[in-house]
Design a protein around this motif. Structure first.
Motif, mmCIF file in Angstrom:
data_model
loop_
_atom_site.group_PDB
_atom_site.id
_atom_site.type_symbol
_atom_site.label_atom_id
_atom_site.label_comp_id
_atom_site.label_asym_id
_atom_site.label_seq_id
_atom_site.Cartn_x
_atom_site.Cartn_y
_atom_site.Cartn_z
ATOM 1 N N VAL A 248 -6.013 5.384 -0.142
ATOM 2 C CA VAL A 248 -5.803 5.088 1.282
ATOM 3 C C VAL A 248 -6.888 4.184 1.854
ATOM 4 N N THR A 249 -7.813 3.742 1.014
ATOM 5 C CA THR A 249 -8.911 2.900 1.492
ATOM 6 C C THR A 249 -8.400 1.630 2.152
ATOM 7 N N THR A 250 -7.430 0.981 1.536
ATOM 8 C CA THR A 250 -6.940 -0.287 2.068
ATOM 9 C C THR A 250 -6.153 -0.097 3.361
ATOM 10 N N ALA B 183 0.811 -1.224 0.000
ATOM 11 C CA ALA B 183 0.000 0.000 0.000
ATOM 12 C C ALA B 183 0.840 1.268 0.000
ATOM 13 N N PHE B 184 1.951 1.285 0.759
ATOM 14 C CA PHE B 184 2.745 2.504 0.820
ATOM 15 C C PHE B 184 3.352 2.843 -0.538
ATOM 16 N N SER B 185 3.829 1.817 -1.257
ATOM 17 C CA SER B 185 4.377 2.067 -2.594
ATOM 18 C C SER B 185 3.292 2.543 -3.548
ATOM 19 N N VAL B 186 2.112 1.934 -3.458
ATOM 20 C CA VAL B 186 1.002 2.331 -4.335
ATOM 21 C C VAL B 186 0.586 3.768 -4.053
ATOM 22 N N ILE B 187 0.479 4.129 -2.768
ATOM 23 C CA ILE B 187 0.116 5.506 -2.411
ATOM 24 C C ILE B 187 1.181 6.477 -2.909
#
Length: 422
Positions: free
Chosen positions: A165-167, A27-31
């Motif tokens: 940030v939903t996940t 998630a951090f990389s995607v954000i």
């Protein structure tokens, strides 16, 4: 094999937490890529610095956990992770989210992960007799891969529908539910022996590493795991940049590419026990270690469209199936070869070393990718991986149960990293 009601609650807590973790897969990389428009070097630094600093902060926590009841520590770490992650959707809603906050939360979560993992391994060993550890670890491994099958595609769809940030919000809630599940396990954990004169000594900080490096059975396993895991993980940020950037894959396609192959994890986890029963721990560890590293170099040849997506799935299926055989066997051997009064320090040292090594190599690979491109960095990691099985070639001479002491309880009962690290 039935492991009891208390294990059922422990397993339920791990299941909900694992699902939340993999719903927020990478998630951090995607954000960073989607919301903050970060480049390869920034994504790599984010993936490297947070875990590295978290690992440093966690060094004194392993000895601290050793001399405390483990279940309250696990609950506390779940609540810490929940609170830290909740700050990200709050900042995003207010328009103030930045790389600095992502990094700070990454540090907190990494330190809490290591502390949780150290406590969970020791807790598991107090709840189960030695003969049931492989069964428990195989069940955790199956759960881990089931969560990976379901989590990434659902998380990718959620990001596409509701924002990046939903996940993270869902993951925070999963840690809260995990804490409630651990509370339902109930008390009954034996009180650890007090530390020396009531305070930690400098020697306690290195006891885990001393045990690992002086054990003929654990030392090669540790070095192999350290090198192989780091080299597998360093390619992940570069693959995310490549697939979500130049190759044009959407977040849900990126999630799908890693979800479908996780069916191989279910297969591998189910094979672990019968393979050990037939061939023995050492033979299974050697074979699985060698087979899991032959696939990743192919990720350097990923292309756009359906053929590229299919190639990622096939390669990841191979890695995951072999890793799912390897992980519960290595986790069981590690617990078997570690005395009860050193489990938390040993697992903490193992996790700290793993996170620090992966962080350092991830940063180095980010620099390499900025100079040569993501494909060359992925290929370099894949080639180096091929040498890691050599670390397990030598047969350990340590007797199987040389360091094992009877569990203080035979009541059936997490990775990690809990169970396998999350």
């Amino acid at each position: 094999m039935k492991l009891g009601r208390r294990f059922g609650w422990l397993w339920a807590a791990y299941t909900v937490s694992a699902l939340g973790t993999y719903l927020a897969f990478d998630a951090f990389s995607v954000i960073a890529v989607i919301a903050l428009h970060a480049g390869p070097a920034e994504v790599a630094l984010l993936a490297a610095i947070g875990p590295a600093v978290g690992a440093v902060l966690a060094v004194p926590l392993g000895p601290w956990v050793e001399f405390r009841r483990k279940r309250p520590v696990m609950i506390a770490m779940d609540l810490v992770r929940c609170a830290a992650l909740l700050t990200l959707p709050a900042a995003y809603a207010l328009g103030g989210l930045g790389l600095g906050q992502l990094l700070a939360v990454s540090v907190i979560v990494a330190a809490a992960d290591i502390t949780f993992n150290a406590a969970s391994g020791a807790f598991l060993k107090t709840l189960l007799p030695a003969g049931r550890l492989l069964t428990a670890n195989a069940r955790f491994e199956s759960t881990n891969w089931t969560a990976l099958v379901l989590g990434p595609p659902l998380g990718g769809a959620a990001i596409g529908l509701f924002g990046p940030v939903t996940t993270v919000l869902a993951n925070a809630v999963s840690f809260l539910l995990s804490a409630l599940g651990l509370r339902a396990v109930g008390d009954g954990e034996p009180r650890p022996a007090p530390a020396g004169a009531g305070r930690l000594r400098a020697a306690d900080l290195v006891e885990g590493w001393r045990h690992i490096l002086t054990s003929p059975a654990l030392r090669p396993l540790f070095l192999n795991n350290l090198a192989a895991n780091a080299l597998i993980m360093v390619a992940a940020p570069q693959l995310a940049v490549l697939m979500l950037g130049p190759l044009g894959f959407t977040p849900w396609q990126y999630g799908l590419a890693f979800a479908v192959p996780c069916l191989g994890g279910l297969l591998g986890a189910r094979l672990a026990r019968p393979l050990v029963a037939r061939y023995g721990q050492q033979a299974v560890l050697r074979a699985a270690s060698a087979l899991r590293v032959v696939w990743p170099v192919g990720l350097a040849f990923v292309r756009p469209g359906a053929p590229g997506l299919l190639l990622v799935m096939v390669l990841e299926f191979g890695v995951i199936t072999c890793s799912a055989v390897y992980s519960p066997v290595y986790a069981t051997r590690r617990l078997e070869r570690t005395p009860d009064d050193r489990v938390a320090r040993t697992l903490s040292a193992w996790s700290v070393s793993g996170k620090a090594t992966t962080a350092a190599l991830t940063a180095l690979w980010g620099l390499l990718a900025s100079l040569t491109g993501p494909r060359a960095a992925i290929a370099a990691a894949g080639v180096l991986l091929l040498a890691t099985p050599l670390l397990l070639l030598r047969e350990p001479r340590e007797p199987r149960e040389a360091t094992e002491r009877p569990s203080p309880a035979s009541v059936p009962p997490s990775p990690a990293a809990p169970p396998p690290t999350r």
